[in-house]
Write an enzyme that holds these catalytic residues in place. Structure first.
Site, mmCIF file in Angstrom:
data_model
loop_
_atom_site.group_PDB
_atom_site.id
_atom_site.type_symbol
_atom_site.label_atom_id
_atom_site.label_comp_id
_atom_site.label_asym_id
_atom_site.label_seq_id
_atom_site.Cartn_x
_atom_site.Cartn_y
_atom_site.Cartn_z
ATOM 1 N N ALA A 35 0.753 -1.219 0.256
ATOM 2 C CA ALA A 35 -0.032 0.202 -0.165
ATOM 3 C C ALA A 35 0.886 1.024 -0.064
ATOM 4 O O ALA A 35 0.648 2.237 -0.758
ATOM 5 C CB ALA A 35 -0.974 0.039 1.222
ATOM 6 N N GLU A 36 1.642 1.262 0.923
ATOM 7 C CA GLU A 36 2.624 2.431 0.889
ATOM 8 C C GLU A 36 3.549 2.592 -0.283
ATOM 9 O O GLU A 36 3.695 3.880 -0.609
ATOM 10 C CB GLU A 36 3.560 2.576 2.246
ATOM 11 C CG GLU A 36 2.624 2.609 3.614
ATOM 12 C CD GLU A 36 2.566 0.849 3.999
ATOM 13 O OE1 GLU A 36 1.559 0.591 4.827
ATOM 14 O OE2 GLU A 36 2.772 0.000 3.351
ATOM 15 N N TYR A 105 1.158 -13.758 3.006
ATOM 16 C CA TYR A 105 2.303 -14.318 3.485
ATOM 17 C C TYR A 105 3.665 -13.614 3.993
ATOM 18 O O TYR A 105 4.399 -13.355 3.266
ATOM 19 C CB TYR A 105 2.815 -15.691 2.701
ATOM 20 C CG TYR A 105 1.557 -16.614 2.442
ATOM 21 C CD1 TYR A 105 1.495 -17.857 2.942
ATOM 22 C CD2 TYR A 105 0.833 -16.262 1.333
ATOM 23 C CE1 TYR A 105 0.542 -18.637 2.725
ATOM 24 C CE2 TYR A 105 -0.190 -17.205 0.970
ATOM 25 C CZ TYR A 105 -0.340 -18.295 1.555
ATOM 26 O OH TYR A 105 -1.402 -19.071 0.929
ATOM 27 N N LYS A 226 -13.363 8.514 0.281
ATOM 28 C CA LYS A 226 -13.643 7.790 -1.051
ATOM 29 C C LYS A 226 -14.851 6.882 -0.992
ATOM 30 O O LYS A 226 -14.841 5.999 -0.068
ATOM 31 C CB LYS A 226 -12.156 6.720 -1.170
ATOM 32 C CG LYS A 226 -11.199 7.687 -1.196
ATOM 33 C CD LYS A 226 -9.663 6.946 -1.159
ATOM 34 C CE LYS A 226 -9.308 6.257 0.253
ATOM 35 N NZ LYS A 226 -7.793 5.635 -0.263
ATOM 36 N N LYS A 230 -19.184 5.853 -6.552
ATOM 37 C CA LYS A 230 -20.109 6.982 -6.477
ATOM 38 C C LYS A 230 -19.270 8.154 -6.389
ATOM 39 O O LYS A 230 -20.035 9.403 -5.952
ATOM 40 C CB LYS A 230 -20.816 6.565 -4.960
ATOM 41 C CG LYS A 230 -21.812 5.279 -5.147
ATOM 42 C CD LYS A 230 -22.300 5.114 -3.789
ATOM 43 C CE LYS A 230 -23.175 3.691 -3.842
ATOM 44 N NZ LYS A 230 -23.823 3.638 -2.363
ATOM 45 N N ASP A 259 -5.301 3.640 -3.414
ATOM 46 C CA ASP A 259 -3.808 4.274 -3.460
ATOM 47 C C ASP A 259 -3.773 5.277 -4.504
ATOM 48 O O ASP A 259 -3.281 6.455 -4.450
ATOM 49 C CB ASP A 259 -3.013 3.008 -3.796
ATOM 50 C CG ASP A 259 -3.032 2.083 -2.714
ATOM 51 O OD1 ASP A 259 -3.313 2.477 -1.497
ATOM 52 O OD2 ASP A 259 -2.592 0.841 -2.860
#
Length: 317
Positions: A35-36, A105, A226, A230, A259
């Site tokens: 994610a980062e 994992y 977010k 929509k 992201d």
């Protein structure tokens, strides 16, 4: 100086070559995810100077990620390959409608080697935004929650904006654990980028106007909610805007859309755009990401976004 720095774990993501339940998928494609890291990649593609703080396993997967990230133009001066920790993995399941699940994992993550002592204060001092999420704290709660708190303290000490996407992964920790840990970050956040469900877990409300009011109590300056297909809702300096969705050409893979939105919103803030323009830009990037399979393959370059917005001509041949 970096416009934005992020801190977090990266993974080799194995994407299925066909849709349907993962147990029936015969083979997978190797990708890079996290994610980062996705936000750092997305911001770099938009032309921002991005840096990433992390640790990778001293193995073939770790070297692959390191070279991939460096190839995206991201500053990797705060990334090291460490022995004794296997590079994290995940496997994705993608259904016919574009929805999916992720199987992690990442026990004994290389980022276990990151400690408060390994964070370079000067690296934070020379940034404009520090972006954090709820994923990294969940990977190793015993250590990473305090590590993120320390990173936030360095940002606040030097007047650096703190951007926060809760990005709650309930496969990594419980709702109770996530709420207890992440609410401690909120009083120090300048830019909140959240989905409705995440906000409901953290704040106890689901109505956008109530989410904004609760967030304002923490002193958060920029609030973006977010809402997927929509659109989105934003708040800043007394201005409340509902931004309509940007229709995707085709929904292939929804992973990474949030992201992408984050990258667009941060870009708008750093360029001092109006809230309306910032939300539309972020919505546009989110809609572009879902049209491409992969965690970050769909994160667009600035020129591509401008073409999508009709602000730049696309010449095919």
């Amino acid at each position: 100086m970096n416009d934005i720095i992020t801190i977090g774990d990266a993974m080799i993501t194995f994407n299925p070559v066909s849709t349907g339940p993962m147990r029936y998928v015969p083979s997978f494609e190797r990708k890079v995810g996290g994610a980062e890291l996705n936000v750092a990649i997305g911001c770099a593609r938009l032309g921002l100077k991005a840096g990433w703080i992390s640790r990778l396993g001293n193995d073939e997967f770790g070297r692959y990620i390191y070279n991939f990230v460096r190839g995206e133009g991201i500053d990797v001066s705060q990334v090291e390959l460490v022995d004794g920790y296997p590079t994290s993995l995940n496997f994705k399941e993608i259904m016919e409608d574009g929805s999916g699940r992720t199987f992690y994992y990442r026990n004994n993550s290389p980022t276990t080697a990151l400690t408060v002592d390994t964070l370079d204060e000067s690296y934070f001092k020379n940034a404009k935004v520090v972006h954090i999420t709820g994923v990294f704290p969940a990977v190793d709660q015993a250590k990473n929650i305090e590590l993120v708190k320390y990173a936030i303290s360095l940002a606040k000490k030097h007047g650096v904006l703190v951007s926060f996407d809760p990005n709650i992964r309930l496969k990594l920790w419980s709702k109770e654990e996530a709420k207890a840990a992440l609410r401690e970050f909120l009083p120090h956040v300048d830019i909140l980028l959240t989905g409705v469900e995440e906000a409901e877990l953290l704040l106890g409300v689901s109505d956008p106007s109530e989410i904004i009011e609760k967030s304002k109590h923490y002193g958060i300056s920029y609030i973006a909610i977010k809402q997927g297909d929509k659109g989105s809702i934003g708040y800043h300096n007394g201005l409340y805007i509902e931004a309509p969705p940007v229709k995707a050409k085709k929904v292939v893979d929804t992973v990474g859309a949030g992201d992408g939105f984050d990258c667009g919103f941060i870009y708008g803030v750093l360029n001092h755009w109006t809230l309306e323009k910032t939300l539309h830009f972020a919505n546009t990037i989110g809609s572009m990401v879902v049209s491409v399979s992969g965690d970050n393959e769909g994160l667009p370059y600035l020129d591509e976004v401008l073409v999508h917005l009709g602000e730049k001509e696309f010449i095919e041949r």
